[in-house]
Design an enzyme around this catalytic site. Structure first.
Site, PDB file in Angstrom:
ATOM      1  CG  HIS A 224      -2.303   0.779   1.393  1.00  0.00           C
ATOM      2  ND1 HIS A 224      -2.548   1.673   0.201  1.00  0.00           N
ATOM      3  CD2 HIS A 224      -3.140   0.835   2.167  1.00  0.00           C
ATOM      4  CE1 HIS A 224      -3.523   2.600   0.609  1.00  0.00           C
ATOM      5  NE2 HIS A 224      -4.112   1.931   1.926  1.00  0.00           N
ATOM      6  CG  HIS A 263      -3.766   0.445  -8.581  1.00  0.00           C
ATOM      7  ND1 HIS A 263      -5.223   0.451  -8.410  1.00  0.00           N
ATOM      8  CD2 HIS A 263      -3.346   1.352  -7.642  1.00  0.00           C
ATOM      9  CE1 HIS A 263      -5.594   1.230  -7.514  1.00  0.00           C
ATOM     10  NE2 HIS A 263      -4.306   1.807  -6.830  1.00  0.00           N
ATOM     11  NE  ARG A 272      -3.503   7.594  -7.567  1.00  0.00           N
ATOM     12  CZ  ARG A 272      -3.435   6.820  -6.776  1.00  0.00           C
ATOM     13  NH1 ARG A 272      -3.523   7.118  -5.459  1.00  0.00           N
ATOM     14  NH2 ARG A 272      -2.911   5.521  -6.644  1.00  0.00           N
ATOM     15  CG  ASP A 314       3.154   4.659  -3.729  1.00  0.00           C
ATOM     16  OD1 ASP A 314       2.815   5.521  -3.452  1.00  0.00           O
ATOM     17  OD2 ASP A 314       2.494   3.498  -3.677  1.00  0.00           O
ATOM     18  NE  ARG A 358     -18.843 -11.128  12.240  1.00  0.00           N
ATOM     19  CZ  ARG A 358     -18.598 -12.418  12.086  1.00  0.00           C
ATOM     20  NH1 ARG A 358     -18.257 -12.787  10.730  1.00  0.00           N
ATOM     21  NH2 ARG A 358     -18.134 -13.372  13.280  1.00  0.00           N
TER      22      ARG A 358
HETATM   23  N1  COA Z   1       5.710  -6.441 -10.142  1.00  0.00           N
HETATM   24  C1  COA Z   1       5.793  -7.698 -11.066  1.00  0.00           C
HETATM   25  N2  COA Z   1       4.849  -8.260 -11.107  1.00  0.00           N
HETATM   26  C2  COA Z   1       3.627  -7.813 -10.638  1.00  0.00           C
HETATM   27  C3  COA Z   1       3.400  -6.439 -10.167  1.00  0.00           C
HETATM   28  C4  COA Z   1       4.744  -5.821  -9.893  1.00  0.00           C
HETATM   29  N3  COA Z   1       4.705  -4.632  -9.093  1.00  0.00           N
HETATM   30  N4  COA Z   1       2.109  -6.257  -9.693  1.00  0.00           N
HETATM   31  C5  COA Z   1       1.421  -7.274 -10.136  1.00  0.00           C
HETATM   32  N5  COA Z   1       2.398  -8.123 -10.662  1.00  0.00           N
HETATM   33  C6  COA Z   1       1.836  -9.452 -11.590  1.00  0.00           C
HETATM   34  C7  COA Z   1       1.470 -10.372 -10.192  1.00  0.00           C
HETATM   35  O1  COA Z   1       2.522 -11.091  -9.619  1.00  0.00           O
HETATM   36  C8  COA Z   1       0.450 -11.391 -10.995  1.00  0.00           C
HETATM   37  O2  COA Z   1       1.181 -12.300 -11.824  1.00  0.00           O
HETATM   38  P1  COA Z   1       0.672 -13.626 -12.104  1.00  0.00           P
HETATM   39  O3  COA Z   1      -0.854 -13.433 -12.793  1.00  0.00           O
HETATM   40  O4  COA Z   1       1.766 -14.295 -12.855  1.00  0.00           O
HETATM   41  O5  COA Z   1       0.550 -14.352 -10.699  1.00  0.00           O
HETATM   42  C9  COA Z   1      -0.155 -10.242 -11.978  1.00  0.00           C
HETATM   43  O6  COA Z   1       0.808  -9.087 -11.952  1.00  0.00           O
HETATM   44  C10 COA Z   1      -1.496  -9.610 -11.578  1.00  0.00           C
HETATM   45  O7  COA Z   1      -1.357  -8.947 -10.311  1.00  0.00           O
HETATM   46  P2  COA Z   1      -2.270  -9.153  -9.157  1.00  0.00           P
HETATM   47  O8  COA Z   1      -1.752 -10.260  -8.125  1.00  0.00           O
HETATM   48  O9  COA Z   1      -3.603  -9.589  -9.702  1.00  0.00           O
HETATM   49  O10 COA Z   1      -2.484  -7.753  -8.530  1.00  0.00           O
HETATM   50  P3  COA Z   1      -3.380  -7.241  -7.226  1.00  0.00           P
HETATM   51  O11 COA Z   1      -4.543  -6.672  -7.710  1.00  0.00           O
HETATM   52  O12 COA Z   1      -3.434  -8.610  -6.309  1.00  0.00           O
HETATM   53  O13 COA Z   1      -2.098  -6.526  -6.464  1.00  0.00           O
HETATM   54  C11 COA Z   1      -0.656  -4.744  -6.045  1.00  0.00           C
HETATM   55  C12 COA Z   1      -2.008  -5.433  -6.749  1.00  0.00           C
HETATM   56  C13 COA Z   1      -0.560  -3.233  -6.122  1.00  0.00           C
HETATM   57  C14 COA Z   1      -0.696  -5.407  -4.494  1.00  0.00           C
HETATM   58  C15 COA Z   1       0.553  -5.245  -6.849  1.00  0.00           C
HETATM   59  O14 COA Z   1       0.622  -5.004  -8.115  1.00  0.00           O
HETATM   60  C16 COA Z   1       1.949  -5.128  -6.020  1.00  0.00           C
HETATM   61  O15 COA Z   1       2.273  -5.707  -5.259  1.00  0.00           O
HETATM   62  N6  COA Z   1       2.317  -3.975  -6.354  1.00  0.00           N
HETATM   63  C17 COA Z   1       3.770  -3.563  -5.885  1.00  0.00           C
HETATM   64  C18 COA Z   1       3.665  -2.693  -4.527  1.00  0.00           C
HETATM   65  C19 COA Z   1       3.198  -1.381  -4.824  1.00  0.00           C
HETATM   66  O16 COA Z   1       3.644  -0.821  -5.813  1.00  0.00           O
HETATM   67  N7  COA Z   1       1.916  -1.001  -4.288  1.00  0.00           N
HETATM   68  C20 COA Z   1       1.531   0.366  -4.437  1.00  0.00           C
HETATM   69  C21 COA Z   1      -0.284   0.164  -4.768  1.00  0.00           C
HETATM   70  S1  COA Z   1      -0.641   1.926  -5.237  1.00  0.00           S
END
Ligand code: COA
Length: 378
Positions: A224, A263, A272, A314, A358
């Site tokens: 996050h 995201h 953004r 970010d 809940r």
């Molecule tokens: N780097 C590499 N691979 C990524 C990635 C990243 N930052 N974000 C997503 N992916 C990959 C996932 O591993 C997944 O791969 P798979 O299908 O082979 O398992 C695929 O893209 C789909 O992602 P998903 O897991 O559905 O994304 P999510 O909605 O659960 O998670 C985040 C979203 C933000 C948690 C995730 O993108 C992340 O951890 N990003 C890095 C942290 C970050 O920048 N957070 C700030 C958010 S505003």
């Protein structure tokens, strides 16, 4: 969906949990509005204080309303000597997010209206938190470095004062504007994890300080808010644009997450990012150091080409804050200083039409069994 096989949406993916009039996240068009206004337009036309007013009141302020808002915010910036003493006791290596979480919790002990969860009291408390959080963030940061806290100044804007309490001086106008834009962009974003946390706490009838403390705890996580710090560590580790592609190869080989990308809601780009990138580029120009933004550009292009994953807010915010001179551990606390506006707007909205949050879980543990007396257990 039958009773024996409920549909489980892990991570609540795609679940619409309630209605909200605060902001609209539109992944189809990569856009975001606060109370109906496009966020990029607010960044160009408004100050952070105007946006805070908008989030809390539903409309942009006129001059008299803005003047009154600024006056009240500026008048509440000081933190108590007792809180400064508490902050002095924090371990020097405490994470700044843990420090501000604890400071906000302490503010809840001191606030004369903590237990009053009526809307007028919540609004007054939100204003006090907005005003005091930068002072507490800066005091904790300075004390951790062996420096004395700097008193806030009521003649400065919110953004100017943030620099004042952190550095003891206010930088050039374009630096303050870039920072102000980042505050606007970080202010609000629908039912993200920390906002949903704050709403969940509110749904139990608990008070604003509890909701905001919990929101800060949720925001700390690297998935996050913590990502803006991780992005800068990553850029420093890479070192220069020429090394970005081979560094990324290493990450792909290990299937590692690349911070600042991806995201939950936006899959075709974060609304953004263009605005923040524009102002991060301005910072690079002002400081005369383009290496971080150039490295960023190589990384973003390669991530898109290889993984079809776009950067999130970010990603440009990290280098922007670094170029403004902030130490990396301050990046996520800056997010707190801004997001307290969105969190409070959601707390007010949740409380106004509340139902306890809940959800259910599907049991996956061992089948029901008899308790054996301790004398009979092996
Ligand atoms: N780097 C590499 N691979 C990524 C990635 C990243 N930052 N974000 C997503 N992916 C990959 C996932 O591993 C997944 O791969 P798979 O299908 O082979 O398992 C695929 O893209 C789909 O992602 P998903 O897991 O559905 O994304 P999510 O909605 O659960 O998670 C985040 C979203 C933000 C948690 C995730 O993108 C992340 O951890 N990003 C890095 C942290 C970050 O920048 N957070 C700030 C958010 S505003």
């Amino acid at each position: 969906m039958s009773e024996s096989q409920p549909e489980i949406r892990k991570g609540l993916v795609g679940v619409v949990a309630d209605v909200s009039a605060v902001s609209k996240v539109m992944p189809e068009t990569n856009s975001l509005t606060y109370r109906g206004y496009a966020v990029q337009d607010l960044c160009e036309a408004c100050s952070f204080e105007e946006v805070a007013y908008l989030l809390w009141n539903g409309e942009l302020p006129n001059q008299a309303q803005l003047d009154a808002f600024r006056k009240e915010e500026a008048a509440n910036r000081a933190i108590s000597p007792a809180l400064i003493e508490v902050i002095r006791q924090f371990p020097k290596d405490a994470h700044p997010m843990d420090a501000i979480r604890t400071a906000v919790s302490f503010m809840g002990l001191e606030d004369p209206e903590t237990a009053d969860t009526s809307e007028p009291a919540t609004r007054r408390k939100a204003m006090r938190l907005l005003a005091k959080i930068p002072t507490a963030i800066a005091a904790a940061h300075r004390l951790s470095k062996g420096e004395e806290p700097v008193a806030p100044r009521s003649d400065l804007t919110f953004a100017e004062n943030f620099f004042q309490v952190v550095f003891g001086k206010v930088p050039a106008k374009e630096v303050v504007k870039s920072f102000d834009v980042s505050l606007i962009l970080y202010a609000e974003h629908g039912f993200n994890a920390s906002t949903f946390t704050a709403r969940t706490v509110t749904s139990t009838g608990a008070d604003l300080h509890g909701a905001i403390t919990a929101g800060i705890a949720a925001l700390k996580g690297p998935l996050h808010g913590g990502a803006n710090e991780a992005v800068m560590h990553m850029l420093k580790e890479i070192g220069s644009p020429e090394k970005a592609v081979s560094w990324l190869e290493g990450k792909f080989d290990h299937k590692a997450l690349v911070m600042g990308f991806g995201h939950r809601v936006y899959k075709n780009g974060d609304s953004r990012v263009p605005t923040m990138t524009k102002y991060a580029d301005k910072m690079a120009e002002v400081v005369g150091d383009k290496r971080w933004m150039e490295t960023s550009r190589v990384l973003a292009a390669e991530m898109l080409k290889r993984k079809n994953i776009h950067p999130n807010l970010d990603f440009p915010a990290g280098p922007a804050y670094y170029l403004m001179g902030f130490d990396i551990p301050l990046f996520t606390p800056i997010f707190v200083a801004s997001r307290v506006t969105g969190w409070s707007a959601h707390v007010i909205e949740q409380a106004a039409d509340n139902r306890l949050i809940r959800p259910l879980s599907q049991y996956s543990g061992v089948a029901q069994r008899a308790v054996t007396p301790i004398s009979a257990r092996g």
